[in-house]
Design a protein around this motif. Structure first.
Motif, PDB file in Angstrom:
ATOM      1  N   SER A  38      38.643 -15.043   9.359  1.00 22.36           N
ATOM      2  CA  SER A  38      38.101 -16.103   8.515  1.00 22.36           C
ATOM      3  C   SER A  38      37.713 -15.517   7.167  1.00 22.36           C
ATOM      4  N   ILE A  39      37.268 -16.378   6.262  1.00 22.65           N
ATOM      5  CA  ILE A  39      37.030 -15.955   4.882  1.00 22.65           C
ATOM      6  C   ILE A  39      35.696 -15.224   4.761  1.00 22.65           C
ATOM      7  N   TYR A  40      35.791 -13.937   4.469  1.00 23.50           N
ATOM      8  CA  TYR A  40      34.628 -13.081   4.269  1.00 23.50           C
ATOM      9  C   TYR A  40      35.146 -11.796   3.642  1.00 23.50           C
ATOM     10  N   ALA A  41      34.390 -11.228   2.715  1.00 24.41           N
ATOM     11  CA  ALA A  41      34.862 -10.059   1.968  1.00 24.41           C
ATOM     12  C   ALA A  41      35.368  -8.944   2.882  1.00 24.41           C
ATOM     13  N   GLY A  42      34.609  -8.666   3.930  1.00 21.27           N
ATOM     14  CA  GLY A  42      34.976  -7.565   4.812  1.00 21.27           C
ATOM     15  C   GLY A  42      36.155  -7.841   5.709  1.00 21.27           C
ATOM     16  N   TRP A  43      36.601  -9.099   5.750  1.00 20.13           N
ATOM     17  CA  TRP A  43      37.731  -9.455   6.617  1.00 20.13           C
ATOM     18  C   TRP A  43      38.989  -9.849   5.850  1.00 20.13           C
ATOM     19  N   MET A  44      38.859 -10.028   4.543  1.00 17.85           N
ATOM     20  CA  MET A  44      40.039 -10.401   3.756  1.00 17.85           C
ATOM     21  C   MET A  44      41.176  -9.375   3.843  1.00 17.85           C
ATOM     22  N   PRO A  45      40.888  -8.080   4.060  1.00 19.27           N
ATOM     23  CA  PRO A  45      41.991  -7.112   4.176  1.00 19.27           C
ATOM     24  C   PRO A  45      42.999  -7.440   5.272  1.00 19.27           C
ATOM     25  N   TRP A  46      42.592  -8.180   6.309  1.00 22.58           N
ATOM     26  CA  TRP A  46      43.549  -8.511   7.361  1.00 22.58           C
ATOM     27  C   TRP A  46      44.636  -9.441   6.840  1.00 22.58           C
ATOM     28  N   GLY A  47      44.242 -10.437   6.053  1.00 21.98           N
ATOM     29  CA  GLY A  47      45.234 -11.329   5.467  1.00 21.98           C
ATOM     30  C   GLY A  47      46.142 -10.610   4.496  1.00 21.98           C
ATOM     31  N   THR A 187      18.773 -22.553   2.201  1.00 22.37           N
ATOM     32  CA  THR A 187      19.934 -22.259   3.043  1.00 22.37           C
ATOM     33  C   THR A 187      19.997 -20.781   3.351  1.00 22.37           C
ATOM     34  N   VAL A 188      20.661 -20.458   4.440  1.00 22.68           N
ATOM     35  CA  VAL A 188      20.977 -19.074   4.794  1.00 22.68           C
ATOM     36  C   VAL A 188      22.475 -19.022   5.019  1.00 22.68           C
ATOM     37  N   THR A 189      23.158 -18.132   4.316  1.00 21.96           N
ATOM     38  CA  THR A 189      24.606 -18.068   4.461  1.00 21.96           C
ATOM     39  C   THR A 189      25.118 -16.700   4.046  1.00 21.96           C
ATOM     40  N   TRP A 190      26.438 -16.561   4.004  1.00 18.99           N
ATOM     41  CA  TRP A 190      27.072 -15.288   3.664  1.00 18.99           C
ATOM     42  C   TRP A 190      28.104 -15.523   2.566  1.00 18.99           C
ATOM     43  N   ASN A 191      28.600 -14.427   2.018  1.00 19.34           N
ATOM     44  CA  ASN A 191      29.616 -14.529   0.976  1.00 19.34           C
ATOM     45  C   ASN A 191      30.963 -14.951   1.551  1.00 19.34           C
ATOM     46  N   PRO A 192      31.754 -15.733   0.783  1.00 18.03           N
ATOM     47  CA  PRO A 192      31.579 -16.067  -0.632  1.00 18.03           C
ATOM     48  C   PRO A 192      30.643 -17.242  -0.910  1.00 18.03           C
ATOM     49  N   MET A 193      30.200 -17.967   0.133  1.00 16.78           N
ATOM     50  CA  MET A 193      29.332 -19.115  -0.112  1.00 16.78           C
ATOM     51  C   MET A 193      28.021 -18.698  -0.767  1.00 16.78           C
TER      52      MET A 193
END
Length: 358
Positions: A38-47, A187-193
């Motif tokens: 899913s969309i998250y800085a640390g996981w974008m390398p998989w795409g 709110t509590v969330t993570w990047n990129p949101m």
């Protein structure tokens, strides 16, 4: 085979079961695998590894194919992995415990990619706000996720408890739009949101994961049985990941192109994506990941998360204590129920990468 018990006698059933087990034991290893992200800085390398053909390259080396599929709803991606639709999925350490492990799916943290070092945070509307100002507010977040854990840990530091706020469950896909409405004040969330929300006028970022170093980990989690039966799957995934890490950290034109592509895929630009990476403690070298995954503090961190999860009723009705699910670590260390190990931090494949044996 439908309703076979009405057709076969007991002896015939036993014979059929034995034959099936024998056939399964001698079945050829699988050659096709799917992982979701899913969309998250640390996981974008998989795409990006998929787009650049790096997953295909490492799959070919081991005689398999691996496809990485991006799903825009984070929790749904983990649910689909738990349901068996994917062989692996990116998720945090807490969500690995509370969704697949709590659901009875024995899972292995194959790669510890990073930990959040500011990528998760709490935002309040209004300038110069402090964390204590959250008291009495309704807080939108993905309930029972790491955002919920971050909120609970943050409230402790302000002398508050969860009963001092009202949690409003909100999908990560909807959280930015919800915060833009007048009714939502925190709110509590993570990047990129998080970056998008924190950049809004008249808001205050009052707490981030930088204040909880190492507690929110970002993992590639795979089905343990699939990994055990298909070590080529683990080797190819790990090899592809660290090739991407080498590309990203090279500081050359290829790195810029890759980072730009990942930024675009996550809804931002190069500068925005680099800002997100700056709040992510990435393990670009397998040795660094291996050191983190084998550190003595890890069982204690997971024990704290297990307690939070049990206290919030998110380990399921069959788990009777915070120790109800076993979690295994390097060196045969297990916390929780040793007879019910469902989450494993296995550094074996990271060690292969660190030793140059992939």
């Amino acid at each position: 085979m439908y309703n076979i018990s009405r057709i076969l006698g007991g002896a015939a059933i036993a014979l059929a079961a034995f034959a099936g087990a024998l056939s399964s034991a001698h079945a050829a290893p699988r050659t096709d695998f799917k992982v979701c992200t899913s969309i998250y800085a640390g996981w974008m390398p998989w795409g990006e590894a998929q787009a650049q053909g790096i997953l295909a390259k490492w799959g070919k080396k081991y005689g398999i194919t691996i496809n990485a599929v991006q799903l825009n709803d984070y929790v749904e991606s983990i649910n689909q992995y738990t349901a068996g639709k994917f062989d692996g999925c990116t998720m945090t350490n807490m969500d690995a415990l509370t969704i697949p492990a709590a659901g009875g799916v024995d899972s292995t943290a194959l790669i510890v990619g990073d930990y959040s070092n500011g990528n998760d945070g709490i935002v309040l509307k209004g300038k110069n706000k402090k964390l204590a100002d959250i008291k009495g507010q309704s807080v939108q977040l993905v309930e029972f996720s790491v955002s919920h854990y971050l909120l609970a840990r943050a409230l402790e530091t302000a002398g508050l408890r969860e009963r001092d706020v009202k949690v409003v469950n909100t999908s990560d896909a909807d959280i930015t739009a919800a915060f833009a409405t007048p009714a939502v004040t925190s709110t509590v969330t993570w990047n990129p949101m998080l970056s998008s929300i924190a950049a809004s006028p008249d808001v205050s970022l009052v707490y981030t994961s930088k204040q909880l170093p190492g507690e929110i980990m970002d993992l590639m989690v795979v089905n343990t049985k699939t990994l055990q039966e298909n070590p080529a799957f683990g080797k190819a995934l790990t090899g592809a990941w660290y090739e991407m890490m080498a590309i990203m950290s090279a500081k050359d034109e290829r790195a810029t192109r890759a980072l730009t592509a990942m930024g675009k895929a996550s809804g931002t630009d190069l500068a925005g994506f680099q800002a997100q990476l700056a709040a992510t403690a990435m393990f670009y070298q397998p040795k660094a990941a291996l050191e983190f995954a084998t550190k003595k503090e890890l069982p204690g961190i997971m024990g704290r998360i297990a307690k939070f999860s049990f206290d919030h009723g998110i380990l399921g009705p069959n788990v009777k204590s915070a120790d109800g699910i076993g979690i295994a670590f390097d060196g045969n260390v297990v916390i929780g129920d040793k007879k019910n190990v469902k989450l494993r931090f296995d550094p074996a494949y990271m060690k292969m990468a660190a030793d140059g044996k992939l």
